[in-house]
Motif scaffolding. Structure first.
Motif, PDB file in Angstrom:
ATOM      1  N   ARG A 237       0.840  -1.193   0.000  1.00  0.00           N
ATOM      2  CA  ARG A 237       0.000   0.000   0.000  1.00  0.00           C
ATOM      3  C   ARG A 237       0.879   1.249   0.000  1.00  0.00           C
ATOM      4  O   ARG A 237       1.933   1.280   0.626  1.00  0.00           O
ATOM      5  CB  ARG A 237      -0.911   0.029   1.227  1.00  0.00           C
ATOM      6  CG  ARG A 237      -2.072  -0.945   1.191  1.00  0.00           C
ATOM      7  CD  ARG A 237      -3.032  -0.626   2.338  1.00  0.00           C
ATOM      8  NE  ARG A 237      -4.165  -1.531   2.371  1.00  0.00           N
ATOM      9  CZ  ARG A 237      -4.184  -2.662   3.055  1.00  0.00           C
ATOM     10  NH1 ARG A 237      -3.125  -3.014   3.757  1.00  0.00           N
ATOM     11  NH2 ARG A 237      -5.251  -3.434   3.051  1.00  0.00           N
ATOM     12  N   ALA A 301      -8.392   6.536  -2.934  1.00  0.00           N
ATOM     13  CA  ALA A 301      -7.863   5.873  -4.133  1.00  0.00           C
ATOM     14  C   ALA A 301      -6.345   5.822  -4.112  1.00  0.00           C
ATOM     15  O   ALA A 301      -5.733   4.853  -4.589  1.00  0.00           O
ATOM     16  CB  ALA A 301      -8.350   6.612  -5.380  1.00  0.00           C
ATOM     17  N   ARG A 304      -5.494   3.531  -0.489  1.00  0.00           N
ATOM     18  CA  ARG A 304      -6.206   2.264  -0.291  1.00  0.00           C
ATOM     19  C   ARG A 304      -6.150   1.813   1.173  1.00  0.00           C
ATOM     20  O   ARG A 304      -5.626   0.731   1.478  1.00  0.00           O
ATOM     21  CB  ARG A 304      -5.635   1.187  -1.207  1.00  0.00           C
ATOM     22  CG  ARG A 304      -5.975   1.398  -2.658  1.00  0.00           C
ATOM     23  CD  ARG A 304      -5.329   0.358  -3.534  1.00  0.00           C
ATOM     24  NE  ARG A 304      -3.889   0.543  -3.630  1.00  0.00           N
ATOM     25  CZ  ARG A 304      -2.996  -0.448  -3.660  1.00  0.00           C
ATOM     26  NH1 ARG A 304      -3.401  -1.699  -3.593  1.00  0.00           N
ATOM     27  NH2 ARG A 304      -1.708  -0.211  -3.743  1.00  0.00           N
ATOM     28  N   SER A 311     -14.794   2.799  -2.293  1.00  0.00           N
ATOM     29  CA  SER A 311     -13.991   3.717  -3.116  1.00  0.00           C
ATOM     30  C   SER A 311     -12.504   3.371  -3.135  1.00  0.00           C
ATOM     31  O   SER A 311     -11.692   4.190  -3.550  1.00  0.00           O
ATOM     32  CB  SER A 311     -14.166   5.167  -2.636  1.00  0.00           C
ATOM     33  OG  SER A 311     -15.529   5.496  -2.484  1.00  0.00           O
ATOM     34  N   LYS A 312     -12.115   2.163  -2.696  1.00  0.00           N
ATOM     35  CA  LYS A 312     -10.696   1.816  -2.627  1.00  0.00           C
ATOM     36  C   LYS A 312     -10.123   1.402  -3.975  1.00  0.00           C
ATOM     37  O   LYS A 312      -8.927   1.545  -4.210  1.00  0.00           O
ATOM     38  CB  LYS A 312     -10.488   0.679  -1.614  1.00  0.00           C
ATOM     39  CG  LYS A 312     -10.688   1.091  -0.185  1.00  0.00           C
ATOM     40  CD  LYS A 312     -10.661  -0.100   0.746  1.00  0.00           C
ATOM     41  CE  LYS A 312      -9.347  -0.825   0.723  1.00  0.00           C
ATOM     42  NZ  LYS A 312      -9.284  -1.894   1.745  1.00  0.00           N
ATOM     43  N   HIS A 313     -10.947   0.868  -4.849  1.00  0.00           N
ATOM     44  CA  HIS A 313     -10.442   0.338  -6.117  1.00  0.00           C
ATOM     45  C   HIS A 313     -11.253   0.895  -7.285  1.00  0.00           C
ATOM     46  O   HIS A 313     -12.057   0.182  -7.896  1.00  0.00           O
ATOM     47  CB  HIS A 313     -10.495  -1.188  -6.113  1.00  0.00           C
ATOM     48  CG  HIS A 313      -9.702  -1.813  -5.016  1.00  0.00           C
ATOM     49  ND1 HIS A 313      -8.325  -1.878  -5.038  1.00  0.00           N
ATOM     50  CD2 HIS A 313     -10.088  -2.380  -3.835  1.00  0.00           C
ATOM     51  CE1 HIS A 313      -7.896  -2.478  -3.943  1.00  0.00           C
ATOM     52  NE2 HIS A 313      -8.940  -2.787  -3.196  1.00  0.00           N
ATOM     53  N   GLU A 315     -10.328   1.450 -10.118  1.00  0.00           N
ATOM     54  CA  GLU A 315      -9.946   0.825 -11.381  1.00  0.00           C
ATOM     55  C   GLU A 315     -10.748  -0.434 -11.677  1.00  0.00           C
ATOM     56  O   GLU A 315     -10.754  -0.927 -12.805  1.00  0.00           O
ATOM     57  CB  GLU A 315      -8.446   0.493 -11.367  1.00  0.00           C
ATOM     58  CG  GLU A 315      -8.045  -0.668 -10.466  1.00  0.00           C
ATOM     59  CD  GLU A 315      -7.962  -0.307  -8.993  1.00  0.00           C
ATOM     60  OE1 GLU A 315      -7.657  -1.192  -8.169  1.00  0.00           O
ATOM     61  OE2 GLU A 315      -8.202   0.877  -8.674  1.00  0.00           O
ATOM     62  N   ARG A 316     -11.429  -0.968 -10.666  1.00  0.00           N
ATOM     63  CA  ARG A 316     -12.213  -2.185 -10.856  1.00  0.00           C
ATOM     64  C   ARG A 316     -13.599  -1.835 -11.358  1.00  0.00           C
ATOM     65  O   ARG A 316     -14.580  -1.855 -10.627  1.00  0.00           O
ATOM     66  CB  ARG A 316     -12.291  -2.966  -9.553  1.00  0.00           C
ATOM     67  CG  ARG A 316     -10.950  -3.481  -9.053  1.00  0.00           C
ATOM     68  CD  ARG A 316     -11.104  -4.246  -7.760  1.00  0.00           C
ATOM     69  NE  ARG A 316      -9.814  -4.680  -7.226  1.00  0.00           N
ATOM     70  CZ  ARG A 316      -9.657  -5.320  -6.073  1.00  0.00           C
ATOM     71  NH1 ARG A 316     -10.731  -5.600  -5.335  1.00  0.00           N
ATOM     72  NH2 ARG A 316      -8.464  -5.676  -5.664  1.00  0.00           N
TER      73      ARG A 316
END
Length: 569
Positions: A237, A301, A304, A311-313, A315-316
């Motif tokens: 991280r 973002a 993480r 809202s951590k990923h 890009e997914r």
């Protein structure tokens, strides 16, 4: 422009314990059941360690005093025969205790008798704040300090000059000494106000409560807070100044929000664990609440944090794509490319994307096979073609031009006009309802609703991303919140406090706003969730547009809402 310094409120400061009037009360009764009667009332009113007054009287009960109780308390039937009744005593006691915080040892017993007396005698219950010295001692004293939490034991432990003897005033005086002893103990734990004392009784762990000093220098006003622990994370991280960011949050009042993590107001088990691991908290002040929301999303973002769930990923994400080939089809993909394909999304999960895809396939006879179809169209038809659910380009049933018309209808349903989907869904729902196939109808409806949500979400996002610059303002209690948006990204925020000219503040915000490059479809200027938050703010009542450089609009037939079978074919 920095956020203004707000005037401290009583909610932030709390009421110091030294300024609180405590009325320590004790009752003697004919027994312990609800139908028993009060035989004596004793109370002591104190503030800042000083006795302000005492109240004591015998009470003539409605029933005889049992012999065992008389032996225990020393109060006999003869002693109370000429005492005033409770109807005469209660008003005097309520006046003595008016405006004070009540304290009792095993408060549920004494306060319960007084509350029932008020109900029976038609006196309004004052609903005072009540502290129980039994609960306080259990929260403060360690197991090896006292054998139990009886009044006699605690009075001896705190060296009270008064020995409890089951008489109301004597026991009340002893309870006063116990209360003062307990308050001296909790002062080292940062308990200095009556609000702090309330939290102590709610079983907040001492380790968690001791960290409340972190909120002492936290500013008021909107902003973002980051709980962190020393040392960079070992799982890859990103770190902040050599520390692992554990949790990122936002609030319109940073001090109040950070303080709440060390009180019983925070009940999430994950937060209890996070606070135990954390070694500090950092705050970043913002001009407006919207700016704080945007900064929160970007920090989540970037870092993480392990204790943030949402809202951590970013890009997914998943997209629904109309492929670019001779005979296009629908496909769920993970990335949006800068190509000529039509996309719908992003979707928050595969299940939602699959529902939208099935809705389009229910209405439009687009091919579902994944193989490449040659221009000669010399293949064989599939089972779906026989069911009328595919126009069968593989066997030449439709030529390339006719199939392109089907694809155009799909593209329209994905972005500009949902009427075809809605009408087709309504007809199918009507048939299923007539056949009483309600479970299947529910599935069809859920697919249409998923498509509607996706189309509406995409248009809200894309309409702001098409605008080179938007300057908007909204009036709040603190002043005019002014936000500068560029290509769907918050580029600047400012607050015009009373006395300032909002237009001048807006011009200053534009002058210092972030430079945002013209985005592409594959590389937008901001996260989709950011643009949605901006759209939420823009659509609030009272928002005024100061400047608009772009076309902030939606297609007319983008998202009709009626899925009723009454829709005409």
């Amino acid at each position: 422009m920095s956020a203004p310094v707000l005037q401290p409120s009583f909610a932030d400061l709390g009421t110091p314990l030294s300024e609180v009037d405590f009325v320590v009360v004790d009752l003697e009764t004919t027994g312990s059941t609800e139908d028993c009667s009060i035989t004596e009332v004793g109370a002591v009113r104190v503030r800042g360690g000083e006795v302000l007054g005492e109240f004591q009287t015998l009470v003539r009960p409605d029933q005889p005093i049992p012999a065992l109780v008389a032996v225990l308390t020393g109060i006999t039937n003869r002693m109370v025969a000429t005492a005033p009744p409770l109807a005469a005593v209660l008003p005097s006691f309520l006046q003595f205790a008016a405006g004070a915080t009540w304290v009792a040892h095993n408060a549920s017993f004494d306060v319960g008798f007084l509350r029932r007396a008020c109900e029976r005698l038609d006196h309004p219950w004052p609903a005072p704040r009540v502290f129980d010295t039994v609960a306080l001692s259990r929260s403060i004293l360690l197991r090896d300090e006292v054998a139990n939490h009886k009044l006699q034991t605690l009075a001896r432990h705190f060296a009270s000059p008064t020995t409890p003897n089951h008489r109301a005033l004597t026991d009340a005086r002893a309870t006063v000494d116990v209360l003062h002893g307990l308050l001296e103990r909790v002062g080292n734990l940062g308990v200095h106000t009556v609000e702090d004392l309330v939290e102590l009784t709610r079983r907040v762990s001492p380790q968690r409560r001791a960290k409340r000093v972190w909120a002492t220098d936290v500013p008021r006003g909107p902003g973002v807070y980051l709980f962190h622990t020393d040392g960079a994370p070992g799982d890859g991280r990103p770190a902040r100044d050599g520390r692992e960011v554990l949790y990122v949050g936002t609030s319109v009042n940073l001090r109040s929000r950070v303080r709440s993590y060390f009180t019983a107001a925070e009940r999430r088990p994950r937060m209890e664990e996070m606070i135990r691991v954390a070694t500090g908290v950092e705050t970043i002040s913002c001009s407006t609440a919207l700016q704080a929301e945007m900064l929160e999303l970007r920090l989540i973002a970037a870092h993480r944090p392990r204790y943030n769930r949402r809202s951590k990923h970013p890009e997914r994400q998943l997209w629904l794509k109309v492929t670019v080939e001779a005979f296009p089809r629908l496909s769920v993909v993970r990335q949006r490319q800068d190509d000529e394909a039509t996309y719908l999304g992003p979707f928050r999960g595969r299940a939602e994307a699959e529902l939208a895809l099935l809705c389009l396939q229910d209405v439009h006879p687009l091919r579902r096979c994944t193989g490449r179809i040659r221009l000669r169209q010399d293949g064989s038809a599939c089972a779906l073609a026989g069911m009328g659910r595919c126009c069968s380009p593989c066997d030449g049933s439709v030529d390339r031009e006719a199939y392109a018309e089907v694809v155009d209808d799909v593209r329209a349903s994905m972005g500009t006009d949902l009427r075809a989907v809605l009408s087709g869904t309504a007809r199918r729902l009507a048939r299923l309802a007539e056949q009483q196939r309600f479970e299947e109808a529910a599935v069809v409806r859920s697919r249409a609703e998923a498509l509607q949500r996706a189309v509406r979400r995409q248009q809200r996002v894309e309409s702001l991303r098409r605008c080179r610059q938007v300057v908007a303002a909204r009036r709040t209690e603190a002043g005019w919140e002014i936000n500068v948006l560029r290509w769907g990204r918050l580029a600047a925020a400012a607050l015009a406090v009373p006395g300032e000219v909002p237009q001048a503040v807006a011009r200053s915000a534009v002058a210092v706003a972030e430079t945002v490059r013209t985005p592409t479809a594959a590389q937008p200027a901001s996260l989709t969730e950011e643009v949605e938050r901006l759209a939420d703010w823009m659509e609030q009542p009272g928002v005024r547009l100061i400047e608009m450089d772009g076309d902030w609009s939606w297609p007319l037939h983008m998202a009709p809402t009626d899925l009723s079978p009454r829709i005409a074919p």
